[in-house]
Scaffold this motif. Structure first.
Motif, short mmCIF file in Angstrom:
data_model
loop_
_atom_site.label_atom_id
_atom_site.label_comp_id
_atom_site.label_asym_id
_atom_site.label_seq_id
_atom_site.Cartn_x
_atom_site.Cartn_y
_atom_site.Cartn_z
N GLY A 9 0.82 -1.20 0.00
CA GLY A 9 0.00 0.00 0.00
C GLY A 9 0.85 1.25 0.00
O GLY A 9 2.02 1.24 0.40
N ARG A 10 0.26 2.33 -0.44
CA ARG A 10 0.99 3.59 -0.59
C ARG A 10 0.94 4.37 0.72
O ARG A 10 -0.03 5.06 1.02
CB ARG A 10 0.40 4.40 -1.74
N TYR A 145 -1.36 -13.15 10.20
CA TYR A 145 -2.38 -12.14 10.49
C TYR A 145 -2.42 -11.12 9.36
O TYR A 145 -1.37 -10.75 8.82
CB TYR A 145 -2.06 -11.43 11.81
N VAL A 146 -3.62 -10.65 9.03
CA VAL A 146 -3.80 -9.72 7.92
C VAL A 146 -4.77 -8.62 8.34
O VAL A 146 -5.84 -8.90 8.89
CB VAL A 146 -4.35 -10.43 6.67
N ALA A 147 -4.38 -7.37 8.07
CA ALA A 147 -5.26 -6.22 8.29
C ALA A 147 -5.40 -5.48 6.97
O ALA A 147 -4.42 -4.91 6.46
CB ALA A 147 -4.69 -5.30 9.37
N GLU A 148 -6.59 -5.50 6.42
CA GLU A 148 -6.87 -4.79 5.16
C GLU A 148 -7.47 -3.44 5.52
O GLU A 148 -8.66 -3.34 5.83
CB GLU A 148 -7.81 -5.62 4.29
N LEU A 149 -6.64 -2.40 5.49
CA LEU A 149 -7.03 -1.08 5.93
C LEU A 149 -7.16 -0.13 4.74
O LEU A 149 -6.82 -0.48 3.60
CB LEU A 149 -6.01 -0.55 6.94
N GLY A 150 -7.59 1.07 5.01
CA GLY A 150 -7.78 2.04 3.93
C GLY A 150 -6.51 2.41 3.21
O GLY A 150 -6.53 2.76 2.02
N ASN A 151 -5.37 2.33 3.91
CA ASN A 151 -4.10 2.71 3.28
C ASN A 151 -3.23 1.51 2.94
O ASN A 151 -2.02 1.64 2.78
CB ASN A 151 -3.33 3.67 4.19
N GLY A 152 -3.83 0.33 2.85
CA GLY A 152 -3.06 -0.82 2.41
C GLY A 152 -3.34 -2.08 3.20
O GLY A 152 -4.12 -2.09 4.16
N ALA A 212 -3.52 -2.44 -3.71
CA ALA A 212 -3.69 -3.11 -2.42
C ALA A 212 -5.09 -3.71 -2.27
O ALA A 212 -5.52 -4.01 -1.15
CB ALA A 212 -3.39 -2.15 -1.26
N GLY A 213 -5.78 -3.91 -3.36
CA GLY A 213 -7.09 -4.55 -3.32
C GLY A 213 -6.98 -6.05 -3.48
O GLY A 213 -6.01 -6.57 -4.04
#
Length: 632
Positions: A9-10, A145-152, A212-213
């Motif tokens: 992610g950026r 563990y994975v966190a899919e957040l707004g910035n990546g 990052a989608g």
């Protein structure tokens, strides 16, 4: 094994974030560290190495493939790396990481996953396809563990690395809290945090490296069906051969290797095969001094017969406080299996002698060894024998009748004899309206049948706990074994061992958890694999053929501890502090009055240590990690 972390992610602070995340998992890989930042794509990987194969700098990670197309940060071991190296025409490769990359270049990701025999969690950047692949091994030995957040997308071996992401919102998930109170652990994809998930075993998540989608989420492996008559019967000779091949591959290492040896048949079989191929095998056992829980004598007898270099420790009451105070940081999120106490002590001891240890985990799931496999059908029959309203109203009386017979007859499951009347009554009441055996088995696995009643009112939600993936069977035993392989094993047993071992830089390997072993084990005739007495008959026969004169008790004890007494004795003051009204109100997750009543009933002689231990784990973790929770 190692510690991994990374970001897709950026972010303006990409380099600093990746470095901060990597630093939190340094204990998983104390031998070296590395960071990769892609020059064109917003991707960063961190790696902490525990060197087991190829101890030279050639094994340094993150590692780039020969063509430069792929970059990997990888935690785990490919046990069949030598065979894979031959398949890709590079037999001289000494690093399983290099072999992984060579396979991906030759066969692609999907085909490589079919060929891999190992335990792993890795992130693989395909620079040409502009994609990042996140992958977890078949059985879930290694966490991701994975966190899919707004910035990546942020990923890591442990939850603490996600916590290190600047600006992340860490909101407690009340459904996860309820699941912890019910099952002792937080299972499936859930974590204690609402916006962080675990990648499930046998799954492959693909992320677009530019946006990052998510591109895809696929399950690349699922276990076969137990006792599937259409798959053909296997023989004990096939099982013995598969186990030997699995153990031999898991002995491959460039560092000293040992084996954990309890008094059970699973670890005895693994140690017996290992000793036949490793002339200086070290074996390790821990005990707690209580004869009802201490299996050191049986383990010592096996070690003597095998001629191993055997080591023992005893966990004394003086050790307890230091151990329980270390549990919240060791286990990364609330975790309430009390056998974590001796497990942590044993792993610290083992690491002083070796860097790799084989375990006997998985034997109960593969060969039907849990006492609840007898308890569940018995209580299901009782719960269905009468109208549900009557069972619910008379649950306590019926529990007393079962308890009476359980104490008179050794044929009743030990798990029933050790449970409190409150628990048995709660099980019968909860299952009186159950519509399926799967629902009943969920209740059997529960430490408390009304976890919502322990939560503070503002945290109560409609029952959101999830028993995990379920498959319907007409055969109850097959259903329970399959359920445990998919849920209890990766969510509880493997978590217990991985976090304790990796906290001290120790790699554990599990020979029972080999796809070939599983496939053969579940093709054995039921009477051969499990046995009429549900005592892992196949493993007992293999042990008898390989090591005569050794008697293993048929009643499973597990790595248990006298927790009920400890909470009235050496751990009482520690627990009282965590369960004080002020501590409960400071955290704010639990109903203080309900918890205090439970605690007082335990002190008066009721054995309510199972639900209390989950409460204590939650309180200790929250106070150590976040200090308090102020709102739902």
């Amino acid at each position: 094994m190692c510690g991994i972390a990374g970001v897709v992610g950026r972010r303006d602070d990409l380099a600093a974030t990746v470095a901060a995340m990597g630093a939190t998992v340094a204990h998983r890989g104390p031998d070296s560290e590395g960071i990769y930042l892609d020059a064109r794509l917003p991707v960063g990987f961190a790696h902490r190495r525990l060197a087991i194969l190829d101890l030279t700098p050639n094994g340094h990670q993150p590692m780039t493939s020969c063509s430069g197309r792929f970059v990997v940060t990888y935690n785990g071991e490919l046990y069949n790396y030598r065979e894979l190296a031959a398949q890709v025409g590079a037999p001289a490769l000494a690093s399983d990481t290099a072999v992984l990359l060579a396979c991906v270049e030759r066969f692609g990701v999907a085909e490589s996953l079919k060929r891999f025999n190992g335990m792993f969690a890795f992130a693989l950047l395909d620079r040409e396809a502009k994609a990042v692949h996140l992958v977890r091994d078949r059985f879930g030995e290694k966490p991701l563990y994975v966190a899919e957040l707004g910035n990546g997308v942020h990923f890591a071996s442990e939850l603490r690395a996600i916590e290190a992401v600047p600006g992340i919102s860490l909101e407690i998930d009340p459904d996860a809290v309820e699941e912890l109170l019910r099952f002792k652990c937080i299972g499936g994809h859930r974590t204690i945090y609402r916006d962080v998930i675990k990648l499930l075993p046998g799954h492959h998540l693909t992320i677009d490296a530019n946006t990052a989608g998510r591109k895809s989420l696929e399950r690349y492996w699922a276990p076969p069906m137990p006792f599937d008559e259409g798959s053909g019967e296997a023989s004990l000779e096939e099982l013995d051969s598969a186990l030997e091949a699995s153990v031999r591959m898991r002995l491959r290492a460039d560092v000293p290797v040992g084996a954990l040896l309890s008094g059970g048949v699973d670890s005895a079989v693994v140690s017996t095969i290992a000793a036949a191929h490793h002339s200086e095998l070290h074996t390790f056992t821990a005990g707690v001094g209580d004869p009802d829980y201490d299996e050191r004598a049986q383990a010592r007898a096996v070690a003597t017969a095998l001629g191993t270099q055997h080591h023992e420790i005893e966990i004394t009451e003086g050790d307890l406080l230091a151990l329980v105070r270390d549990l919240p940081s060791t286990y990364d999120e609330p975790y309430a299996d009390s056998s974590a106490i001796p497990t942590l002590a044993l792993m610290r001891f083992v690491r002083s002698e070796v860097k790799v240890a084989l375990t006997g985990d998985g034997g109960d799931e593969l060969f039907g060894g849990y006492p609840r496999y007898r308890l569940a059908p018995l209580t299901w029959s009782v719960a269905r024998a009468l109208p549900s309203a009557l069972v619910s109203d008379r649950a306590e009386t019926m529990a007393r009748v079962l308890d009476h017979f359980a104490r008179l007859s050794p044929r009743f499951p030990r798990s029933l004899r050790e449970r409190s009347l409150d628990w048995v009554a709660g099980l019968l009441a909860a299952s009186s309206g159950a519509t399926s055996f799967a629902e009943h088995y969920r209740n059997v696995r529960s430490d408390t049948h009304s976890p919502a009643s322990l939560l503070h009112q503002r945290w109560q939600t409609p029952d959101g706990t999830d028993a995990g993936e379920q498959v319907g069977y007409g055969n109850h035993l097959a259903a329970m074994m399959h359920d445990d392989l998919l849920n209890y094993l990766p969510d509880d047993i493997l978590v217990k061992v991985d976090r304790a071992a990796m906290s001290v830089g120790l790699e554990t390997r599990v020979p029972m958890l080999d796809a070939d072993v599983l496939e053969v084990a579940w093709r054995l005739p039921l009477e051969v694999g499990v046995g009429e007495n549900r005592d892992k008959a196949a493993l007992r026969e293999i042990l008898a053929r390989r090591l005569s004169g050794i008697s293993i008790p048929r009643e499973k004890r597990g790595f248990g501890v006298p927790l009920a007494g400890w909470l009235r004795g050496p751990l009482r003051e520690w627990a009282e502090d965590l369960l004080s009204v002020s501590s409960l109100e400071r955290v704010g997750l639990l109903d203080a009055a309900a918890v205090r009543t439970l605690w007082q009933r335990h002190q008066s002689g009721k054995n309510l240590h199972h639900p209390l231990w989950a409460i204590l784990a939650l309180q200790a973790w929250t106070l150590q990690r976040t200090g308090s929770v102020t709102s739902a």
